[in-house]
Design a protein around this motif. Structure first.
Motif, PDB file in Angstrom:
ATOM      1  N   GLU A   1      -4.574  -6.867   2.918  1.00 30.52           N
ATOM      2  CA  GLU A   1      -3.158  -7.215   2.920  1.00 30.52           C
ATOM      3  C   GLU A   1      -2.359  -5.927   2.832  1.00 30.52           C
ATOM      4  O   GLU A   1      -2.660  -5.055   2.030  1.00 30.52           O
ATOM      5  CB  GLU A   1      -2.832  -8.127   1.746  1.00 30.52           C
ATOM      6  CG  GLU A   1      -1.368  -8.546   1.722  1.00 30.52           C
ATOM      7  CD  GLU A   1      -1.109  -9.577   0.640  1.00 30.52           C
ATOM      8  OE1 GLU A   1      -2.048  -9.953  -0.068  1.00 30.52           O
ATOM      9  OE2 GLU A   1       0.049  -9.988   0.505  1.00 30.52           O
ATOM     10  N   CYS A   2      -1.358  -5.850   3.678  1.00 33.71           N
ATOM     11  CA  CYS A   2      -0.536  -4.659   3.699  1.00 33.71           C
ATOM     12  C   CYS A   2       0.589  -4.791   2.683  1.00 33.71           C
ATOM     13  O   CYS A   2       1.296  -5.793   2.659  1.00 33.71           O
ATOM     14  CB  CYS A   2       0.036  -4.433   5.095  1.00 33.71           C
ATOM     15  SG  CYS A   2       1.161  -3.029   5.189  1.00 33.71           S
ATOM     16  N   ALA A   3       0.718  -3.775   1.861  1.00 33.59           N
ATOM     17  CA  ALA A   3       1.762  -3.830   0.834  1.00 33.59           C
ATOM     18  C   ALA A   3       3.122  -3.494   1.414  1.00 33.59           C
ATOM     19  O   ALA A   3       4.150  -3.752   0.800  1.00 33.59           O
ATOM     20  CB  ALA A   3       1.428  -2.860  -0.297  1.00 33.59           C
ATOM     21  N   ASP A   4       3.129  -2.931   2.588  1.00 39.72           N
ATOM     22  CA  ASP A   4       4.395  -2.519   3.192  1.00 39.72           C
ATOM     23  C   ASP A   4       5.081  -3.666   3.925  1.00 39.72           C
ATOM     24  O   ASP A   4       6.273  -3.908   3.755  1.00 39.72           O
ATOM     25  CB  ASP A   4       4.149  -1.369   4.163  1.00 39.72           C
ATOM     26  CG  ASP A   4       3.802  -0.092   3.418  1.00 39.72           C
ATOM     27  OD1 ASP A   4       4.151   0.006   2.227  1.00 39.72           O
ATOM     28  OD2 ASP A   4       3.173   0.787   4.011  1.00 39.72           O
ATOM     29  N   CYS A   5       4.312  -4.344   4.742  1.00 40.16           N
ATOM     30  CA  CYS A   5       4.944  -5.383   5.554  1.00 40.16           C
ATOM     31  C   CYS A   5       4.380  -6.761   5.273  1.00 40.16           C
ATOM     32  O   CYS A   5       4.862  -7.746   5.800  1.00 40.16           O
ATOM     33  CB  CYS A   5       4.781  -5.056   7.039  1.00 40.16           C
ATOM     34  SG  CYS A   5       3.083  -5.185   7.636  1.00 40.16           S
ATOM     35  N   GLY A   6       3.364  -6.814   4.441  1.00 39.90           N
ATOM     36  CA  GLY A   6       2.822  -8.115   4.087  1.00 39.90           C
ATOM     37  C   GLY A   6       1.825  -8.659   5.095  1.00 39.90           C
ATOM     38  O   GLY A   6       1.381  -9.794   4.991  1.00 39.90           O
ATOM     39  N   GLU A   7       1.506  -7.846   6.059  1.00 39.88           N
ATOM     40  CA  GLU A   7       0.555  -8.278   7.071  1.00 39.88           C
ATOM     41  C   GLU A   7      -0.809  -8.542   6.448  1.00 39.88           C
ATOM     42  O   GLU A   7      -1.276  -7.785   5.610  1.00 39.88           O
ATOM     43  CB  GLU A   7       0.422  -7.183   8.145  1.00 39.88           C
ATOM     44  CG  GLU A   7      -0.618  -7.474   9.199  1.00 39.88           C
ATOM     45  CD  GLU A   7      -0.138  -8.521  10.213  1.00 39.88           C
ATOM     46  OE1 GLU A   7       1.015  -8.962  10.099  1.00 39.88           O
ATOM     47  OE2 GLU A   7      -0.915  -8.867  11.104  1.00 39.88           O
ATOM     48  N   GLU A   8      -1.408  -9.610   6.861  1.00 41.74           N
ATOM     49  CA  GLU A   8      -2.754  -9.908   6.404  1.00 41.74           C
ATOM     50  C   GLU A   8      -3.684  -9.834   7.600  1.00 41.74           C
ATOM     51  O   GLU A   8      -3.404 -10.390   8.651  1.00 41.74           O
ATOM     52  CB  GLU A   8      -2.803 -11.301   5.787  1.00 41.74           C
ATOM     53  CG  GLU A   8      -1.919 -11.421   4.556  1.00 41.74           C
ATOM     54  CD  GLU A   8      -1.920 -12.849   4.025  1.00 41.74           C
ATOM     55  OE1 GLU A   8      -2.589 -13.700   4.626  1.00 41.74           O
ATOM     56  OE2 GLU A   8      -1.244 -13.085   3.019  1.00 41.74           O
TER      57      GLU A   8
ATOM     58  N   GLU B   1      -5.887   1.184   8.207  1.00 37.13           N
ATOM     59  CA  GLU B   1      -4.454   1.162   8.457  1.00 37.13           C
ATOM     60  C   GLU B   1      -4.022  -0.255   8.820  1.00 37.13           C
ATOM     61  O   GLU B   1      -4.769  -1.016   9.405  1.00 37.13           O
ATOM     62  CB  GLU B   1      -4.105   2.106   9.608  1.00 37.13           C
ATOM     63  CG  GLU B   1      -4.318   3.565   9.272  1.00 37.13           C
ATOM     64  CD  GLU B   1      -3.859   4.441  10.425  1.00 37.13           C
ATOM     65  OE1 GLU B   1      -3.392   3.896  11.441  1.00 37.13           O
ATOM     66  OE2 GLU B   1      -3.968   5.671  10.296  1.00 37.13           O
ATOM     67  N   CYS B   2      -2.819  -0.542   8.468  1.00 28.79           N
ATOM     68  CA  CYS B   2      -2.272  -1.850   8.822  1.00 28.79           C
ATOM     69  C   CYS B   2      -2.076  -1.905  10.332  1.00 28.79           C
ATOM     70  O   CYS B   2      -1.461  -1.022  10.911  1.00 28.79           O
ATOM     71  CB  CYS B   2      -0.942  -2.057   8.104  1.00 28.79           C
ATOM     72  SG  CYS B   2      -0.064  -3.526   8.659  1.00 28.79           S
ATOM     73  N   PRO B   3      -2.599  -2.922  10.973  1.00 24.17           N
ATOM     74  CA  PRO B   3      -2.453  -3.040  12.429  1.00 24.17           C
ATOM     75  C   PRO B   3      -1.030  -3.387  12.832  1.00 24.17           C
ATOM     76  O   PRO B   3      -0.666  -3.278  13.989  1.00 24.17           O
ATOM     77  CB  PRO B   3      -3.428  -4.168  12.786  1.00 24.17           C
ATOM     78  CG  PRO B   3      -3.507  -5.002  11.551  1.00 24.17           C
ATOM     79  CD  PRO B   3      -3.363  -4.024  10.394  1.00 24.17           C
ATOM     80  N   ASN B   4      -0.256  -3.795  11.882  1.00 25.29           N
ATOM     81  CA  ASN B   4       1.109  -4.215  12.195  1.00 25.29           C
ATOM     82  C   ASN B   4       2.102  -3.066  12.095  1.00 25.29           C
ATOM     83  O   ASN B   4       2.893  -2.808  12.997  1.00 25.29           O
ATOM     84  CB  ASN B   4       1.527  -5.340  11.253  1.00 25.29           C
ATOM     85  CG  ASN B   4       2.873  -5.938  11.652  1.00 25.29           C
ATOM     86  OD1 ASN B   4       3.091  -6.241  12.820  1.00 25.29           O
ATOM     87  ND2 ASN B   4       3.759  -6.088  10.703  1.00 25.29           N
ATOM     88  N   CYS B   5       2.047  -2.350  10.987  1.00 24.79           N
ATOM     89  CA  CYS B   5       3.030  -1.289  10.791  1.00 24.79           C
ATOM     90  C   CYS B   5       2.381   0.087  10.689  1.00 24.79           C
ATOM     91  O   CYS B   5       3.077   1.085  10.632  1.00 24.79           O
ATOM     92  CB  CYS B   5       3.855  -1.568   9.539  1.00 24.79           C
ATOM     93  SG  CYS B   5       2.953  -1.367   7.990  1.00 24.79           S
ATOM     94  N   GLY B   6       1.065   0.115  10.682  1.00 28.34           N
ATOM     95  CA  GLY B   6       0.384   1.395  10.643  1.00 28.34           C
ATOM     96  C   GLY B   6       0.349   2.013   9.255  1.00 28.34           C
ATOM     97  O   GLY B   6      -0.107   3.132   9.073  1.00 28.34           O
TER      98      GLY B   6
HETATM   99 ZN    ZN Z   1       1.882  -3.235   7.347  1.00 25.12          ZN
END
Ligand code: ZN
Length: 68
Positions: free
Chosen positions: A7-14, A29-34
């Motif tokens: 889970e990304c703490a920046d954008c909440g992407e799971e 890395e988060c695939p959504n926001c990097g």
């Molecule tokens: Zn993210």
């Protein structure tokens, strides 16, 4: 290889990621926001789709009597 959930703490992407055991400690890395502020989630043994929205609807039997 096990699949871990992150889970990304920046954008909440799971997201899920196949992780080699040698890479299990590394944060992907988060695939959504990097972003790299991802954290491993406790794996919910392959129960996709479920959970998440376990909304309780116990407030649907109101209005019993009462003159107004
Ligand atoms: Zn993210």
């Amino acid at each position: 290889m096990p699949i871990y959930e992150y889970e990304c703490a920046d954008c909440g992407e799971e997201f899920e990621k196949l992780v080699k055991l040698s890479e299990a400690a590394a944060k992907p890395e988060c695939p959504n926001c990097g972003g790299k502020h991802t954290q491993k989630r406790l794996s919910t043994f392959a129960s996709h789709g479920f959970a998440k929205s376990a909304g309780g609807s116990i407030a649907s039997c109101g209005s019993s009597g009462g003159f107004s």
